[in-house]
Write an enzyme that holds these catalytic residues in place. Structure first.
Site, short mmCIF file in Angstrom:
data_model
loop_
_atom_site.label_atom_id
_atom_site.label_comp_id
_atom_site.label_asym_id
_atom_site.label_seq_id
_atom_site.Cartn_x
_atom_site.Cartn_y
_atom_site.Cartn_z
N GLU A 140 0.85 -1.20 0.00
CA GLU A 140 0.00 0.00 0.00
C GLU A 140 0.88 1.25 0.00
O GLU A 140 2.08 1.16 0.32
CB GLU A 140 -0.89 0.00 1.25
CG GLU A 140 -1.83 -1.20 1.26
CD GLU A 140 -2.86 -1.14 2.38
OE1 GLU A 140 -2.75 -0.27 3.27
OE2 GLU A 140 -3.78 -1.98 2.33
N HIS A 143 2.38 1.33 3.41
CA HIS A 143 2.81 0.06 4.00
C HIS A 143 3.47 -0.82 2.96
O HIS A 143 2.78 -1.52 2.20
CB HIS A 143 1.62 -0.66 4.66
CG HIS A 143 1.01 0.14 5.76
ND1 HIS A 143 -0.08 0.97 5.55
CD2 HIS A 143 1.37 0.31 7.06
CE1 HIS A 143 -0.36 1.59 6.68
NE2 HIS A 143 0.49 1.21 7.60
N ILE A 170 1.68 -2.50 -8.14
CA ILE A 170 1.16 -3.84 -8.38
C ILE A 170 1.47 -4.28 -9.82
O ILE A 170 0.94 -3.70 -10.79
CB ILE A 170 -0.36 -3.91 -8.10
CG1 ILE A 170 -0.65 -3.36 -6.68
CG2 ILE A 170 -0.88 -5.34 -8.28
CD1 ILE A 170 0.11 -4.04 -5.54
N ARG A 251 9.67 -15.65 -4.12
CA ARG A 251 11.08 -15.31 -3.83
C ARG A 251 12.00 -16.45 -4.25
O ARG A 251 13.12 -16.22 -4.72
CB ARG A 251 11.24 -15.04 -2.33
CG ARG A 251 10.60 -13.76 -1.90
CD ARG A 251 10.48 -13.69 -0.39
NE ARG A 251 9.88 -12.41 0.00
CZ ARG A 251 9.51 -12.11 1.25
NH1 ARG A 251 9.66 -13.00 2.22
NH2 ARG A 251 8.99 -10.95 1.53
N GLN A 287 44.58 -8.32 -17.54
CA GLN A 287 44.30 -8.87 -16.21
C GLN A 287 43.07 -8.24 -15.57
O GLN A 287 42.28 -8.91 -14.91
CB GLN A 287 45.52 -8.67 -15.30
CG GLN A 287 46.67 -9.58 -15.67
CD GLN A 287 47.82 -9.49 -14.67
OE1 GLN A 287 47.86 -8.61 -13.81
NE2 GLN A 287 48.78 -10.39 -14.79
N LEU A 346 31.81 -3.56 -21.52
CA LEU A 346 31.38 -3.14 -22.86
C LEU A 346 31.67 -1.66 -23.14
O LEU A 346 31.35 -1.17 -24.23
CB LEU A 346 29.89 -3.42 -23.06
CG LEU A 346 29.60 -4.79 -23.69
CD1 LEU A 346 29.89 -5.92 -22.71
CD2 LEU A 346 28.18 -4.89 -24.19
N GLU A 371 9.33 -7.93 -3.40
CA GLU A 371 9.29 -9.25 -2.71
C GLU A 371 10.22 -9.24 -1.50
O GLU A 371 10.90 -10.22 -1.22
CB GLU A 371 9.72 -10.36 -3.68
CG GLU A 371 8.92 -10.40 -4.94
CD GLU A 371 7.75 -11.35 -4.84
OE1 GLU A 371 7.61 -12.01 -3.79
OE2 GLU A 371 6.98 -11.41 -5.80
N GLY A 372 10.24 -8.11 -0.79
CA GLY A 372 11.12 -7.96 0.36
C GLY A 372 12.40 -7.30 -0.09
O GLY A 372 13.09 -7.81 -0.99
N PHE A 391 13.43 -5.52 13.45
CA PHE A 391 12.63 -4.68 12.55
C PHE A 391 12.17 -3.38 13.22
O PHE A 391 12.02 -2.37 12.56
CB PHE A 391 11.39 -5.45 12.06
CG PHE A 391 11.76 -6.65 11.24
CD1 PHE A 391 12.06 -6.51 9.90
CD2 PHE A 391 11.85 -7.90 11.81
CE1 PHE A 391 12.41 -7.61 9.13
CE2 PHE A 391 12.21 -9.00 11.06
CZ PHE A 391 12.49 -8.86 9.72
#
Ligand SMILES: Cc1cc2nc3c(=O)[nH]c(=O)nc-3n(C[C@H](O)[C@H](O)[C@H](O)COP(=O)(O)OP(=O)(O)OC[C@H]3O[C@@H](n4cnc5c(N)ncnc54)[C@H](O)[C@@H]3O)c2cc1C
Length: 392
Positions: A140, A143, A170, A251, A287, A346, A371-372, A391
């Site tokens: 949200e 959140h 989403i 995950r 190298q 590159l 996803e965290g 947390f």
């Protein structure tokens, strides 16, 4: 149009750990990505469009519900096959893998695990074939890392539920036919509801101007007094553990998917370094560039072994959420570091759409957050080994 010369690295002969079925499934996905994704994905990303034309192909390679039983339209495969499919798709593009992850782990999985038999029969076969596309609404505006604080809620109105609130960030939202929505009941307990496009008061505005996952459509879910039929509540699990169970599955897929993005960057950089002549010799003969390439293949090999072992544990239903967090965190960071190093190999060409590296790098900035986040997965490992949550 870019030519796809991808050759998969397998430094530790990890193919020998795979069954014939794993290799058949993996090779089919690999060929499909070469044929159907590589030729169009750069253009789709530049235009910031999800290429809907590939939905049928994703269904055909088993990317929608790889481990969902065949009786519900899934492919009935094991967890390692599921991981290998995610690896190959993300080798093409993290945005395409995101669409497949959401459909499988965040939409089909909860319906299969937490839904009624009627819900399984009604939705799963159509989701497996791509006739229906789904999205998953947990985050949200206020959140994100703390989804338990969500304010989206529903009230029991006798013959229906009345849903109010908003979700953001989403994946698949702008075109999804249905949304798995996590919302609190009048007692503050979290439940999953199946909300269908067309329900009055439900809208899905698109989020524009992303620099990352441009070939994936992202949007909001707005619920303004949406009447949800009572039979659309998934009754078999409630509480925060229900959405977190879906995230475990997604995950795990990301831990494999990130390897695909890393492989593509490594393979591209290795080929380029062998062909690019500076100071009268290939830059691969210096190298400094060898250090980059050698460290890349080392990190890819470690990530492959981690994902494979996690797949074995998942097949035995022994993998813990904390073990999945560790693999997601490690493998995504590994991939983003490889993308950054490969981009440097590159030189100026690395920033163009001629090569996939910059697209992978930008995509992985979302993968390391969704996803965290990277930090939150570290805190999950910290809590697991000390027993103390850090947390709050
Ligand atoms: C492209 C994209 C697609 C997405 N798709 C979906 C989807 O399909 N469905 C869905 O529900 N969500 C989706 N998300 C949302 C995603 O899961 C969230 O962005 C993520 O969980 C982080 O939440 P946030 O962005 O609100 O960051 P916040 O939670 O605000 O975090 C901001 C920063 O603070 C750090 N932080 C937070 N809490 C702590 C703490 N306790 N200790 C230390 N550091 C902390 C975080 O690690 C982060 O670095 C998507 C996001 C993106 C970018």
């Amino acid at each position: 149009m870019r030519t796809d010369n991808f050759q998969a690295p397998d430094y530790y002969n990890i193919d020998e750990l795979l069954s014939d079925e794993h290799k058949i499934v993996r090779d089919a996905a690999r060929e499909w990505v070469k044929r159907e994704v590589s030729p169009i994905i750069e253009d789709a990303a530049q235009k910031a469009e999800f290429p809907k034309s590939i939905i049928g192909g994703l269904a055909e390679i088993g990317a929608f519900g790889p481990y969902i039983p065949e009786e519900y339209g899934g492919a009935g495969l094991d967890q390692i096959s599921y991981g290998l499919i995610m690896q190959e798709i993300e080798r093409g593009d993290s945005g395409v893998r995101s669409t497949a992850s959401v459909q499988s782990s965040l939409v089909m999985y909860p319906i299969y695990k937490y839904g009624t038999e009627e819900q399984r029969k009604k939705y799963l076969p159509k989701l497996a074939s791509g006739e229906f596309m789904g999205c998953f609404g947990l985050t949200e505006p206020d959140h994100g890392s703390n989804p338990g604080g969500m304010t989206t809620n529903f009230k029991d109105k006798g013959d229906h539920y009345l849903l109010n609130g908003a979700k953001m960030w989403i994946s698949n939202a702008p075109f999804a036919d249905l949304a798995i929505v996590w919302a609190k009941d009048e007692n503050g307990r979290i439940h999953g509801l199946i909300v269908e496009r067309g329900m009055e008061g439900f809208s899905t505005p698109e989020t524009h101007n992303k620099w990352s996952l441009r070939a994936s459509a992202t949007g909001e879910l707005i619920f303004d007094n949406v009447k949800v039929p009572k039979e659309n509540l998934m009754p078999n699990k409630s509480g925060l553990g229900a959405p977190l169970g879906c995230l475990d599955s997604a995950r795990y897929g990301i831990a494999w998917g990130a390897i695909g993005a890393a492989m593509d960057c490594y393979d591209t950089a290795l080929r380029y370094a062998k062909e690019r002549i500076q100071f009268d010799k290939p830059i691969a003969g210096t190298q400094l560039q060898q250090k980059k390439l050698a460290e890349m293949i080392t990190e890819i090999t470690k990530a492959q072994l981690m994902a494979w072992r996690l797949g074995v544990l998942r097949n035995e239903e022994k993998a813990t959420s904390a073990q999945i967090s560790m693999a997601k965190r490690n493998n995504v960071e590994m991939a983003i570091n490889i993308a950054r190093e490969a981009r440097q190999i590159l030189g100026g060409m690395g920033i163009t759409g001629e090569y996939s590296i910059m697209r992978h790098m930008m995509n992985l900035e979302s993968v390391i957050t969704y996803e965290g986040t990277h930090d939150i997965h570290l805190l999950i490992t910290g809590m697991d080994i000390t027993g103390i949550p850090a947390f709050q």
